[in-house]
Design a protein around this motif. Structure first.
Motif, mmCIF file in Angstrom:
data_model
loop_
_atom_site.group_PDB
_atom_site.id
_atom_site.type_symbol
_atom_site.label_atom_id
_atom_site.label_comp_id
_atom_site.label_asym_id
_atom_site.label_seq_id
_atom_site.Cartn_x
_atom_site.Cartn_y
_atom_site.Cartn_z
ATOM 1 N N PRO A 73 -31.441 14.635 -0.114
ATOM 2 C CA PRO A 73 -32.781 14.098 -1.084
ATOM 3 C C PRO A 73 -32.366 14.449 -2.637
ATOM 4 C CG PRO A 73 -33.428 16.347 -0.061
ATOM 5 C CD PRO A 73 -32.119 16.070 0.441
ATOM 6 N N VAL A 74 -32.899 13.601 -3.300
ATOM 7 C CA VAL A 74 -33.006 13.891 -4.777
ATOM 8 C C VAL A 74 -34.116 14.382 -5.457
ATOM 9 C CG1 VAL A 74 -32.168 12.746 -7.086
ATOM 10 C CG2 VAL A 74 -31.136 11.889 -5.119
ATOM 11 N N PRO A 75 -33.822 15.651 -6.252
ATOM 12 C CA PRO A 75 -35.048 16.239 -6.562
ATOM 13 C C PRO A 75 -35.630 15.388 -7.760
ATOM 14 C CG PRO A 75 -33.175 17.561 -7.332
ATOM 15 C CD PRO A 75 -32.533 16.389 -6.428
ATOM 16 N N PRO A 76 -36.942 15.387 -7.863
ATOM 17 C CA PRO A 76 -37.398 14.702 -9.212
ATOM 18 C C PRO A 76 -36.876 14.925 -10.477
ATOM 19 C CG PRO A 76 -39.143 16.213 -8.085
ATOM 20 C CD PRO A 76 -38.019 16.319 -7.172
ATOM 21 N N GLU A 77 -36.549 16.150 -10.807
ATOM 22 C CA GLU A 77 -35.942 16.200 -12.116
ATOM 23 C C GLU A 77 -34.681 15.539 -12.325
ATOM 24 O OE1 GLU A 77 -36.621 18.545 -9.858
ATOM 25 O OE2 GLU A 77 -35.068 19.964 -9.788
ATOM 26 N N ASP A 78 -33.959 15.169 -11.271
ATOM 27 C CA ASP A 78 -32.731 14.540 -11.475
ATOM 28 C C ASP A 78 -32.797 13.032 -11.265
ATOM 29 O OD1 ASP A 78 -31.087 16.552 -11.631
ATOM 30 O OD2 ASP A 78 -30.482 16.592 -9.400
ATOM 31 N N VAL A 79 -34.223 12.557 -10.890
ATOM 32 C CA VAL A 79 -34.330 10.915 -11.014
ATOM 33 C C VAL A 79 -33.756 10.183 -12.005
ATOM 34 C CG1 VAL A 79 -35.824 9.191 -10.332
ATOM 35 C CG2 VAL A 79 -35.899 11.223 -8.919
ATOM 36 N N GLN A 80 -34.529 10.564 -13.212
ATOM 37 C CA GLN A 80 -34.163 9.889 -14.324
ATOM 38 C C GLN A 80 -32.787 9.792 -14.813
ATOM 39 O OE1 GLN A 80 -36.547 7.858 -15.588
ATOM 40 N NE2 GLN A 80 -34.982 6.814 -16.596
ATOM 41 N N ARG A 81 -32.062 10.959 -14.711
ATOM 42 C CA ARG A 81 -30.586 10.970 -15.077
ATOM 43 C C ARG A 81 -29.920 10.018 -14.288
ATOM 44 N NH1 ARG A 81 -26.462 15.099 -16.211
ATOM 45 N NH2 ARG A 81 -24.755 14.517 -15.088
ATOM 46 N N LEU A 82 -30.242 10.194 -12.870
ATOM 47 C CA LEU A 82 -29.296 8.960 -12.231
ATOM 48 C C LEU A 82 -29.550 7.717 -12.064
ATOM 49 C CD1 LEU A 82 -29.227 11.440 -8.773
ATOM 50 C CD2 LEU A 82 -27.666 10.927 -10.344
ATOM 51 N N LYS A 83 -30.938 7.459 -12.674
ATOM 52 C CA LYS A 83 -31.516 5.997 -12.672
ATOM 53 C C LYS A 83 -30.487 5.398 -13.885
ATOM 54 C CE LYS A 83 -36.158 5.455 -11.109
ATOM 55 N NZ LYS A 83 -37.554 5.432 -11.377
ATOM 56 N N ASP A 84 -30.531 6.343 -14.856
ATOM 57 C CA ASP A 84 -29.640 5.781 -16.041
ATOM 58 C C ASP A 84 -28.347 5.791 -16.026
ATOM 59 O OD1 ASP A 84 -32.093 5.583 -17.213
ATOM 60 O OD2 ASP A 84 -31.888 7.595 -18.321
ATOM 61 N N ASP A 85 -27.570 6.380 -14.919
ATOM 62 C CA ASP A 85 -26.159 6.205 -14.558
ATOM 63 C C ASP A 85 -25.755 5.315 -13.965
ATOM 64 O OD1 ASP A 85 -23.486 6.938 -13.873
ATOM 65 O OD2 ASP A 85 -23.939 8.846 -13.258
ATOM 66 N N PRO A 86 -24.688 4.206 -14.656
ATOM 67 C CA PRO A 86 -24.634 3.138 -14.184
ATOM 68 C C PRO A 86 -23.569 3.084 -13.071
ATOM 69 C CG PRO A 86 -23.281 3.488 -16.330
ATOM 70 C CD PRO A 86 -24.592 4.500 -16.171
ATOM 71 N N ASP A 87 -22.985 4.709 -12.765
ATOM 72 C CA ASP A 87 -22.114 4.690 -11.556
ATOM 73 C C ASP A 87 -22.890 5.020 -10.384
ATOM 74 O OD1 ASP A 87 -19.892 3.924 -13.057
ATOM 75 O OD2 ASP A 87 -19.709 5.843 -13.825
ATOM 76 N N VAL A 88 -24.239 5.008 -10.474
ATOM 77 C CA VAL A 88 -25.148 5.511 -9.194
ATOM 78 C C VAL A 88 -26.052 4.359 -8.947
ATOM 79 C CG1 VAL A 88 -26.631 7.199 -8.377
ATOM 80 C CG2 VAL A 88 -24.697 8.077 -9.680
ATOM 81 N N ASP A 89 -26.204 4.261 -7.802
ATOM 82 C CA ASP A 89 -27.290 3.253 -7.311
ATOM 83 C C ASP A 89 -28.376 4.171 -6.557
ATOM 84 O OD1 ASP A 89 -28.896 1.371 -6.029
ATOM 85 O OD2 ASP A 89 -27.411 0.967 -4.364
ATOM 86 N N LEU A 90 -29.390 4.292 -7.486
ATOM 87 C CA LEU A 90 -30.449 5.309 -6.943
ATOM 88 C C LEU A 90 -31.475 4.536 -6.153
ATOM 89 C CD1 LEU A 90 -31.553 8.375 -7.218
ATOM 90 C CD2 LEU A 90 -32.931 7.493 -8.795
ATOM 91 N N GLN A 91 -31.774 4.809 -4.719
ATOM 92 C CA GLN A 91 -32.504 4.088 -3.868
ATOM 93 C C GLN A 91 -33.703 4.664 -3.990
ATOM 94 O OE1 GLN A 91 -30.507 2.688 -0.526
ATOM 95 N NE2 GLN A 91 -28.933 1.689 -1.756
ATOM 96 N N GLU A 92 -34.889 3.824 -3.891
ATOM 97 C CA GLU A 92 -36.232 4.337 -3.649
ATOM 98 C C GLU A 92 -37.003 4.014 -2.626
ATOM 99 O OE1 GLU A 92 -38.425 4.591 -7.223
ATOM 100 O OE2 GLU A 92 -40.538 5.110 -6.440
ATOM 101 N N GLN A 93 -37.664 4.953 -1.584
ATOM 102 C CA GLN A 93 -38.464 4.518 -0.577
ATOM 103 C C GLN A 93 -39.678 5.249 -0.582
ATOM 104 O OE1 GLN A 93 -38.040 2.165 1.539
ATOM 105 N NE2 GLN A 93 -36.044 1.415 1.003
ATOM 106 N N PRO A 94 -40.942 4.652 -0.214
ATOM 107 C CA PRO A 94 -42.086 5.491 0.076
ATOM 108 C C PRO A 94 -41.837 6.688 0.876
ATOM 109 C CG PRO A 94 -42.329 3.368 0.831
ATOM 110 C CD PRO A 94 -41.275 3.160 0.047
ATOM 111 N N GLY A 95 -42.481 7.489 0.765
ATOM 112 C CA GLY A 95 -42.191 8.670 1.919
ATOM 113 C C GLY A 95 -43.091 8.548 2.869
#
Lengths: 521, 306
Positions: free
Chosen positions: A255-277
């Motif tokens: 899992p991706v911890p919440p504090e890393d979400v924004q950084r990874l969203k901004d990273d063009p080399d990462v596709d951050l996928q989100e799903q309702p839990g």
């Protein structure tokens, strides 16, 4: 003894120690991160996955933890699965009939286990018969108690006779089917470390705490996966997992911890996928003792807490406020229940009405967890305005769980996850037959109408009628504020853009790997 | 000599027995019923009772201890509560990874720490000494998991020099060994420095210098050897910290050793695995301290064992 000899002995001891340590150092075969430009056309397509904890058991009948479940989803196919909205989808069973008396499944023909043997009704019956055998010690055995007998109609038809109508049982039919012939030849324990199923990937090797390796099942009934090999690497530390993805060491990290979400969203080399839990977080109360035996006090707590603020501070604004024990994506979720949104004035009025205008002292128990500690501190601060003095007691999980089961608490914070059919969570948490230690109604909530509706929803096969029952249950629970709901969980998965046609799911999280491929390979 | 070694090994027996009692009692008095935690949310009281019976948890503590220690002596270390694996093979298979990490970190911290400590003492009150003192103070102050994460961010993420996790070769060993060895290196530097400062003020060193020996000979031949005795003691004691530190460092670097395994099994309340793991840690600690005791004779000719 001379000093020279002496030195020799000590040196030998040190060298022996070092040699021993190096003796089993044969590293697992692992490819370097793949550069798409350098890939030869015939190079095997390998996907590496970093997840937080190693699997514990590779037999789907026994495994109950998330990590084992997501690995086993790739080794074993079950009769059915479900989509994000919790609608049942066929898998090994291409069709099924559900009645109050029996569930009948019609299996696909030509479904092959990894050893080439065909999956038949015999294997289905064996899988569920072993789960129902108390000596097998399957932890989920109570879920299958409504099954009276399993009848093989023919090689491709199997019927589960029920002792009583039980609608949620269909959601427990997703368990991976194990090959009877292997279990009987090798013993049931064999499959715990050597999985053989009919899923899209075949087992190669499991080095516990290090890696699990699997290769494509070329004879998979749904078509051979594009990916040749998948390697799962348990990496418990969030930062390490993230760095492995960012440096190309793995293709999937979660899992991706919440504090890393924004950084990874901004990273063009990462596709951050989100799903309702599949879960929610809540505050529970002791309903049998003052002050929380009075629903006005529970409602006042709900009004007094700014849940948006908790989500912003603790979860970086990434979750949604919860107001019901049934997750929003479920067909049974009622979006129109009273929400008790933040209103200090209403909270004060209700406390006065209940006779607690000067507040009271309570203990709030939590298990060791950073988010729960932060939530507790916010609650302590916010409720102090109403004269409610909270003492936070943070306990190690075992001690905390003991206290919860023994009802030694005023309030506690906990979560409920892996929600599938609403019955599994709601019946166990709110039916008055489910007080601990047997059940999970730890707050001792008791309401005759809720009991009646939950019984009806369990035994009614019609989905629309069940939905109506659950809608009413949610209205009563909201009005009673049996729990004060805090938030619905959300899942994030970081994926390399190299990995195409892969979608992370709330349930059967990595099953999409069967259709994915690596770009440039 | 061999009599001495034999006696020391015999002395390990009561020590390890004592440790086994402490480990067993502490683990078994931890709150939380392992049967309840294992069976999870659906367990009924009768199922919990049945499992407790199967796990032998209903017997008195002392009965369970003697059963456990009897198994340890005969090589039957029991089975995991979690996945039913045999304890001893599971632990032995993880031992090389931990030993590799601990030894590498000891080589780094003892090697660098001793050299830097000597230089700091020889060049007392120079800029070099000041830098070393400040550096060692920093090294002691930094938690090893933080050092580990900083190394990952710097060397793996930004410079792309080393892999962030796993155990696939020497490159994977560098960062965890440095992270695990940093604080030990700082301690050894400080001890070496202070011991060397004491030794080089002694009369025999003055005599050696007066005889016109090279300064290098005076320092490395006459001063360092006696100073190493106390450094060795620290190195031996440091091993205990390393084994403890490996729990965190192996978790940070996903290193498949005993430390990470211990952490995982503690979370799962897997008593047989935890107790076996702690016993192995204790055994290793005793063994290395035995080696250190024997090394005293190598570095100090006055030491005689009989």
């Amino acid at each position: 003894m001379t000093r020279r000899r002496w030195t020799g002995i000590v040196t030998i001891m040190i060298v022996a120690l070092f040699m021993f340590s190096m003796s089993a150092c044969a590293p697992p075969e692992e490819a370097e991160p793949v550069d798409p430009d350098e890939v030869e056309p015939d190079e095997p397509m390998e996907v590496r996955v970093a997840y937080s904890a190693d699997a514990t058991n590779l037999d789907p009948r026994l495994a109950t933890d998330v990590s084992s479940g997501l690995v086993n989803d790739l080794f074993y196919d079950g009769l059915i699965m479900w989509d994000a909205a919790l609608n049942i989808q066929p898998l090994v069973a291409e069709d099924y009939d559900l009645t109050e008396e029996a569930f009948t499944f019609y299996l696909r023909e030509g479904v092959l286990f990894h050893d080439g043997e065909e999956l038949t009704a015999e294997d289905v019956k064996y899988t569920f018969d072993t789960i129902r055998d108390p000596d097998f010690e399957a932890r989920n055995l109570p879920l299958y108690e409504p099954i009276e007998e399993i009848e093989i109609i023919d090689d491709y038809t199997v019927r589960f006779h029920l002792s009583e109508p039980n609608a949620p049982l269909i959601y427990y039919m997703h368990v991976g089917i194990v090959p009877r012939h292997i279990a009987e030849q090798e013993g049931d324990e064999f499959l715990q470390t050597n999985p053989i199923g009919a899923g899209p990937f075949e087992f190669v090797e499991w080095s516990p705490n290090d890696y699990i390796e699997m290769v494509a099942h070329e004879d998979y009934w749904g078509g051979a996966p594009n990916i040749d090999r998948v390697v799962f690497k348990p990496i418990p530390e969030d930062t390490t997992r993230r760095v492995e993805l960012e440096t190309g060491g793995v293709h999937i990290a979660f899992p991706v911890p919440p504090e890393d979400v924004q950084r990874l969203k901004d990273d063009p080399d990462v596709d951050l996928q989100e799903q309702p839990g599949s879960g929610f977080e809540y505050i529970s109360f002791d309903h049998t003792q003052p002050p929380f035996d009075d629903r006005h006090v529970r409602q006042a707590i709900a009004y007094a807490i700014d849940r948006e603020e908790i989500i912003d501070h603790v979860y970086w604004g990434l979750r949604d406020v919860a107001y019901s024990p049934i997750i929003p994506q479920s067909w049974a979720h009622n979006p129109d229940v009273p929400r008790f949104e933040y209103s200090p004035e209403k909270a004060m009025e209700l406390l006065a009405e209940a006779g607690y205008e000067d507040g009271f002292d309570v203990e709030l128990k939590i298990s060791e967890s950073d988010p729960r500690r932060e939530i507790s501190e916010i609650l302590q601060y916010e409720l102090a305005d109403f004269g409610i003095d909270i003492t936070i007691i943070e306990q190690e999980w075992g001690a905390f769980y003991d206290d919860i089961l023994e009802m030694d608490f005023d309030m506690f914070i906990l979560g409920w996850s892996a929600q599938t059919d609403p019955d599994r969570g709601v019946y166990r948490q709110f039916h008055s037959d489910n007080f601990p230690p047997e059940g999970a109604n730890r707050q001792r909530f008791s309401n005759d109408r809720v009991d009646e509706l939950l019984d009806l929803a369990r035994t009614t096969m019609d989905v629309d009628q069940r939905q109506g029952h659950y809608y009413e249950v949610q209205e009563i629970l909201a009005e009673e504020q049996s729990y004060v709901y805090l938030n619905y969980t959300v899942d994030f998965c970081a994926v390399s853009p190299q990995l195409q046609d892969f979608e992370y799911q709330t349930y059967f999280q990595l099953f999409g790997l069967k259709d994915a491929y690596l770009e440039g390979e | 000599m061999s009599t001495y070694i034999g006696r020391r090994i015999l002395q390990l027996v009561p020590t390890l027995l004592g440790i086994s009692v402490i480990v067993f009692v502490l683990i078994n008095l931890t709150p939380g019923d392992p049967a309840v935690l294992m069976l999870g949310e659906f367990a009924t009281p009768s199922e919990v009772e049945r499992l407790r019976g199967l796990m032998g948890l209903d017997d008195p503590l002392h009965v369970r201890y003697f059963r456990w220690i009897g198994g340890i002596v005969t090589g039957d270390w029991g089975q995991s509560y979690q996945d039913r694996r045999l304890v001893l093979p599971a632990l032995v298979s993880r031992m090389p990874a931990t030993m590799e990490l601990v030894i590498a970190s000891m080589l780094i911290s003892a090697g660098i720490g001793t050299i830097v400590g000597v230089l700091s003492a020889v060049y007392q009150d120079t800029w070099l000494d000041n830098v070393v003192r400040a550096g060692s103070f920093l090294g002691i102050s930094m938690p090893n998991f933080w050092v580990g994460i900083m190394l990952i961010l710097l060397l793996a993420l930004h410079l792309r020099l080393l892999p962030a996790s796993g155990r696939n070769g020497l490159a994977n060993l560098v960062m965890p060994a440095i992270a695990l060895g940093t604080s030990g290196m700082a301690v050894i530097t400080r001890i070496t420095r202070s011991t060397m400062l004491e030794v080089i003020r002694m009369d025999y060193i003055r005599t050696a210098r007066a005889k016109g020996l090279y300064e290098r000979t005076v320092i490395y031949k006459h001063a360092l050897k006696p100073a190493l005795t106390s450094v060795l003691t620290v190195i031996g004691l440091q091993l205990g910290f390393r084994l403890g530190g490996s729990v965190i460092i192996e978790t940070v670097f996903a290193w498949p050793g005993l430390g990470r395994f211990a952490y995982l099994r503690m979370m799962q309340r897997d008593y047989p695995m935890i107790m076996g793991n702690l016993l192995i840690f204790a055994g290793l600690f005793c063994l290395v301290n035995l080696i250190v005791d024997l090394l005293y004779a190598v570095v100090d000719p006055r030491v005689r064992y009989s």
